[in-house]
Write a protein that holds these residues in place. Sequence first.
Motif, PDB file in Angstrom:
ATOM      1  N   GLU A 234       0.792  -1.228   0.000  1.00  0.00           N
ATOM      2  CA  GLU A 234       0.000   0.000   0.000  1.00  0.00           C
ATOM      3  C   GLU A 234       0.821   1.273   0.000  1.00  0.00           C
ATOM      4  N   ILE A 235       1.947   1.287   0.711  1.00  0.00           N
ATOM      5  CA  ILE A 235       2.582   2.594   0.880  1.00  0.00           C
ATOM      6  C   ILE A 235       4.031   2.703   0.392  1.00  0.00           C
ATOM      7  N   CYS A 236       4.692   1.592   0.055  1.00  0.00           N
ATOM      8  CA  CYS A 236       6.128   1.699  -0.231  1.00  0.00           C
ATOM      9  C   CYS A 236       6.431   1.862  -1.718  1.00  0.00           C
ATOM     10  N   ASP A 237       7.580   2.476  -2.004  1.00  0.00           N
ATOM     11  CA  ASP A 237       8.083   2.565  -3.373  1.00  0.00           C
ATOM     12  C   ASP A 237       9.140   1.492  -3.599  1.00  0.00           C
ATOM     13  N   TYR A 238       9.978   1.291  -2.583  1.00  0.00           N
ATOM     14  CA  TYR A 238      11.038   0.301  -2.666  1.00  0.00           C
ATOM     15  C   TYR A 238      10.935  -0.646  -1.483  1.00  0.00           C
ATOM     16  N   VAL A 239      11.447  -1.853  -1.656  1.00  0.00           N
ATOM     17  CA  VAL A 239      11.328  -2.860  -0.612  1.00  0.00           C
ATOM     18  C   VAL A 239      12.671  -3.555  -0.406  1.00  0.00           C
ATOM     19  N   ALA A 240      13.057  -3.725   0.850  1.00  0.00           N
ATOM     20  CA  ALA A 240      14.230  -4.529   1.172  1.00  0.00           C
ATOM     21  C   ALA A 240      13.770  -5.688   2.041  1.00  0.00           C
ATOM     22  N   ILE A 241      14.068  -6.907   1.607  1.00  0.00           N
ATOM     23  CA  ILE A 241      13.685  -8.082   2.385  1.00  0.00           C
ATOM     24  C   ILE A 241      14.906  -8.511   3.203  1.00  0.00           C
ATOM     25  N   MET A 242      14.752  -8.561   4.528  1.00  0.00           N
ATOM     26  CA  MET A 242      15.885  -8.924   5.387  1.00  0.00           C
ATOM     27  C   MET A 242      15.733 -10.334   5.928  1.00  0.00           C
ATOM     28  N   TYR A 243      16.864 -11.007   6.000  1.00  0.00           N
ATOM     29  CA  TYR A 243      16.855 -12.331   6.627  1.00  0.00           C
ATOM     30  C   TYR A 243      18.169 -12.508   7.378  1.00  0.00           C
ATOM     31  N   ALA A 244      18.082 -12.824   8.656  1.00  0.00           N
ATOM     32  CA  ALA A 244      19.248 -13.100   9.498  1.00  0.00           C
ATOM     33  C   ALA A 244      20.360 -12.056   9.322  1.00  0.00           C
ATOM     34  N   GLY A 245      19.988 -10.789   9.397  1.00  0.00           N
ATOM     35  CA  GLY A 245      20.994  -9.730   9.409  1.00  0.00           C
ATOM     36  C   GLY A 245      21.450  -9.245   8.053  1.00  0.00           C
ATOM     37  N   GLN A 246      20.891  -9.804   6.989  1.00  0.00           N
ATOM     38  CA  GLN A 246      21.303  -9.379   5.661  1.00  0.00           C
ATOM     39  C   GLN A 246      20.093  -9.039   4.803  1.00  0.00           C
ATOM     40  N   ILE A 247      20.341  -8.202   3.804  1.00  0.00           N
ATOM     41  CA  ILE A 247      19.268  -7.952   2.846  1.00  0.00           C
ATOM     42  C   ILE A 247      19.399  -8.995   1.746  1.00  0.00           C
ATOM     43  N   VAL A 248      18.386  -9.814   1.586  1.00  0.00           N
ATOM     44  CA  VAL A 248      18.473 -10.889   0.602  1.00  0.00           C
ATOM     45  C   VAL A 248      17.887 -10.471  -0.738  1.00  0.00           C
ATOM     46  N   GLU A 249      16.979  -9.496  -0.707  1.00  0.00           N
ATOM     47  CA  GLU A 249      16.435  -9.005  -1.973  1.00  0.00           C
ATOM     48  C   GLU A 249      16.017  -7.558  -1.799  1.00  0.00           C
ATOM     49  N   TYR A 250      16.321  -6.775  -2.820  1.00  0.00           N
ATOM     50  CA  TYR A 250      15.990  -5.355  -2.763  1.00  0.00           C
ATOM     51  C   TYR A 250      15.526  -4.915  -4.142  1.00  0.00           C
ATOM     52  N   GLY A 251      14.478  -4.144  -4.192  1.00  0.00           N
ATOM     53  CA  GLY A 251      14.029  -3.672  -5.496  1.00  0.00           C
ATOM     54  C   GLY A 251      12.808  -2.790  -5.367  1.00  0.00           C
ATOM     55  N   SER A 252      12.262  -2.412  -6.512  1.00  0.00           N
ATOM     56  CA  SER A 252      11.055  -1.594  -6.496  1.00  0.00           C
ATOM     57  C   SER A 252       9.874  -2.485  -6.111  1.00  0.00           C
ATOM     58  N   LEU A 253       8.753  -1.844  -5.862  1.00  0.00           N
ATOM     59  CA  LEU A 253       7.553  -2.581  -5.485  1.00  0.00           C
ATOM     60  C   LEU A 253       7.221  -3.660  -6.525  1.00  0.00           C
ATOM     61  N   GLU A 254       7.320  -3.294  -7.795  1.00  0.00           N
ATOM     62  CA  GLU A 254       7.022  -4.258  -8.869  1.00  0.00           C
ATOM     63  C   GLU A 254       8.033  -5.410  -8.849  1.00  0.00           C
ATOM     64  N   ASP A 255       9.330  -5.070  -8.678  1.00  0.00           N
ATOM     65  CA  ASP A 255      10.363  -6.108  -8.658  1.00  0.00           C
ATOM     66  C   ASP A 255      10.038  -7.172  -7.608  1.00  0.00           C
ATOM     67  N   ILE A 256       9.653  -6.711  -6.423  1.00  0.00           N
ATOM     68  CA  ILE A 256       9.443  -7.640  -5.314  1.00  0.00           C
ATOM     69  C   ILE A 256       8.098  -8.360  -5.434  1.00  0.00           C
ATOM     70  N   PHE A 257       7.049  -7.626  -5.819  1.00  0.00           N
ATOM     71  CA  PHE A 257       5.727  -8.241  -5.821  1.00  0.00           C
ATOM     72  C   PHE A 257       5.423  -9.021  -7.098  1.00  0.00           C
ATOM     73  N   LEU A 258       6.079  -8.683  -8.175  1.00  0.00           N
ATOM     74  CA  LEU A 258       5.778  -9.389  -9.425  1.00  0.00           C
ATOM     75  C   LEU A 258       6.932 -10.251  -9.928  1.00  0.00           C
ATOM     76  N   HIS A 259       8.180  -9.865  -9.591  1.00  0.00           N
ATOM     77  CA  HIS A 259       9.312 -10.611 -10.133  1.00  0.00           C
ATOM     78  C   HIS A 259      10.281 -11.068  -9.045  1.00  0.00           C
ATOM     79  N   ALA A 260       9.759 -11.425  -7.863  1.00  0.00           N
ATOM     80  CA  ALA A 260      10.640 -11.848  -6.771  1.00  0.00           C
ATOM     81  C   ALA A 260      11.457 -13.056  -7.212  1.00  0.00           C
ATOM     82  N   GLN A 261      12.721 -13.085  -6.813  1.00  0.00           N
ATOM     83  CA  GLN A 261      13.570 -14.209  -7.201  1.00  0.00           C
ATOM     84  C   GLN A 261      14.113 -14.976  -6.016  1.00  0.00           C
ATOM     85  N   HIS A 262      14.362 -14.281  -4.897  1.00  0.00           N
ATOM     86  CA  HIS A 262      14.980 -14.993  -3.783  1.00  0.00           C
ATOM     87  C   HIS A 262      13.990 -15.995  -3.182  1.00  0.00           C
TER      88      HIS A 262
END
Lengths: 331, 337
Positions: free
Chosen positions: B222-250
């Motif tokens: 609803e509110i973000c432009d960019y997203v960083a997904i964190m796991y165990a102290g690291q960012i495992v995936e970072y991208g725009s809203l579309e990158d994460i919601f439509l083309h997630a790879q991790h």
Amino acid sequence: MEGRYDKEGGEDLKMALLEVKNLKKYFKTKSGLLHAVDGVDLHINKGETLGLVGESGCGKSTIGRLVLRLIEPTEGEIIFEGKDLGKLNKSEMRQMRRKMQIVFQDPYASLDPRKNVFELIAEPLIVQRIYSNKRELERRIYELMEIVGLAQRLVNSYPHELDGGRRQRVGVARAIALRPVFMVLDEPVSALDVSIQAQIINLLLKLQREFGLTYLFISHDLSVVKHISDRVAVMYLGQIVELADCKEIFKEPLHPYSQALLSAVPVPRIDLKREKIILEGEVPSPINPKPGCRFTSRCRYCQDICKTETPVLREIYPGRFVACHFPQKGQ
Amino acid sequence: MSQQEKLLEIKNLTVHYETVDGTVRAVENLNLSVGAGQTLGLVGETGAGKTTTVKTIMRILPVPPSVIKSGEIFFKGEDLLKKTEKEMRSIRGAKISMIFQDPMTSLNPVLTVGEQIMEAIGLHNRVSKRKAIELAEEMLETVGIKGDRLSDYPHQFSGGMKQRVVIAMALACNPQLLIADEPTTALDVTIQAQVLELMQRLKRQYKTSLIMITHDLGIVAEICDYVAIMYAGQIVEYGSLEDIFLHAQHPYTKGLFSCIPDLYSDDKELIPIPGLMPDPSNLPSGCRFHTRCQYSFDRCEIQEPPSVEVSPGHHVKCFFAVPEKGEPQGTPLGRPV
């Protein structure tokens, strides 16, 4: 979700396991009577899951406790397997409790920190004197641990050594230990991280399939409720405002509150355009509520009649109940 | 993103906690940036290191036990980690503000909300008392509370109202960056919707950048432009809203999506991520997610995967990451399905 279809059809399955009639619970407070539950009617069929949703303070947990007679109702009847629970004496109620169990929200608070997993799961079996033979008791505990997915090596662990998901598995094992037919699940996954939440939801669905359990699933999380329920009741300020088949209510909510509630849930999708209804103000106080519909202060369709006449929960078409003078069609 | 547009840039940040039971590697080699006026969602489960990261930005982590091992945090080109405590004091609340999950953490129960908003104003601006009262009243009105409630105490407000007061305090000095740590987790959905709407409106009005910590992908959508997904102290995936919601790879990002129920689909089966979050004082070797990853192969156990830019601005920390055009970096096996 195979379980949902298995349950349909068959005379026996249509029978109401639990019926609640005009249930009321008022609490005395300094500033007046708090109407926690105010005239609730509902039934739960054998083998089904009734989802009970609403925001904090709407009375959903109070209903969960009332139907198990953990607290006494101010008024109303609770009929379980054809027996009025209010008329049972202490020892009859104790027998009945075997059949009805509860899983609480916070597995951190609901487990005795000084008991290990073995003792925790053994507790209900010992209280109800199920096994006289120690070896049988042991066998049953290991069996229960396997059913809920707890590794045997954890048998001597204490709650603080377990993560939230495993603790909740212990809570579930305790609840099913006495082979109940009915379980109240009071926000059982709300305290858990999403990846663990899914594990527990799948476990609850599996148990229901295997043991034909009937659930009253209480939650504020609408996505989870939709996933697990057959029918859903929406509560607002101590009353049920809408009750219907799960799919229907989520496809087309008719009560203005259900509509707003549903539209307020953030959805993890960006390919969906929804109208968002932002409700004005907050839930009014449940202490000495005014007559009329309790949602008037926040309802965008409110008319004069709503302020004076309390709408009753009426069946608009088969299986579809709404308590509103002007149920709204279409979103 | 060019250098000027970046309001905040974190480079190779590593934060540990030294405890009697060993070193807790809370955040390691974290790179992140927030552009002016943008909203970044920081997503992850309990213990992923989200709060440690933002508390490091604010420099409010207790030392000890925390140790900032390495890294730089550039805010408008200046390294916050090199600032003295005195300099930080003039930044906190004025240029960077923070909102916490539980509003009572940031509100003083024995002061009126007016006094608390005025305190925030008075610390960073030279204004008369009368002017401060005026400004505080204005702030309260901005967040949708009647100005005459200035002399009320926090306990006289409901949870949602308290969070509004906290937002008023945080925005009183018009900061350029607002950090919100699960600001609506303690609120009911209809109240959450109100607060989220308010935050977005104010963000636009004040042109503030926002870092939103949350575990709720719905709020992110609803509110973000960019997203960083964190796991165990690291960012495992970072991208725009579309990158994460439509083309997630991790695999972890995909796992997060497949374990949440969908309000708008009738028969989605929940696929939980097996296993548990690793103990941060005893992290697995190689890729930190390999113990729970269904695609894991021997290389994942030994070597830490690089962060691959699969399309402009979309980074994935996985051997199986596939650039939108071309072969996977780590292996010829191809992309996991």
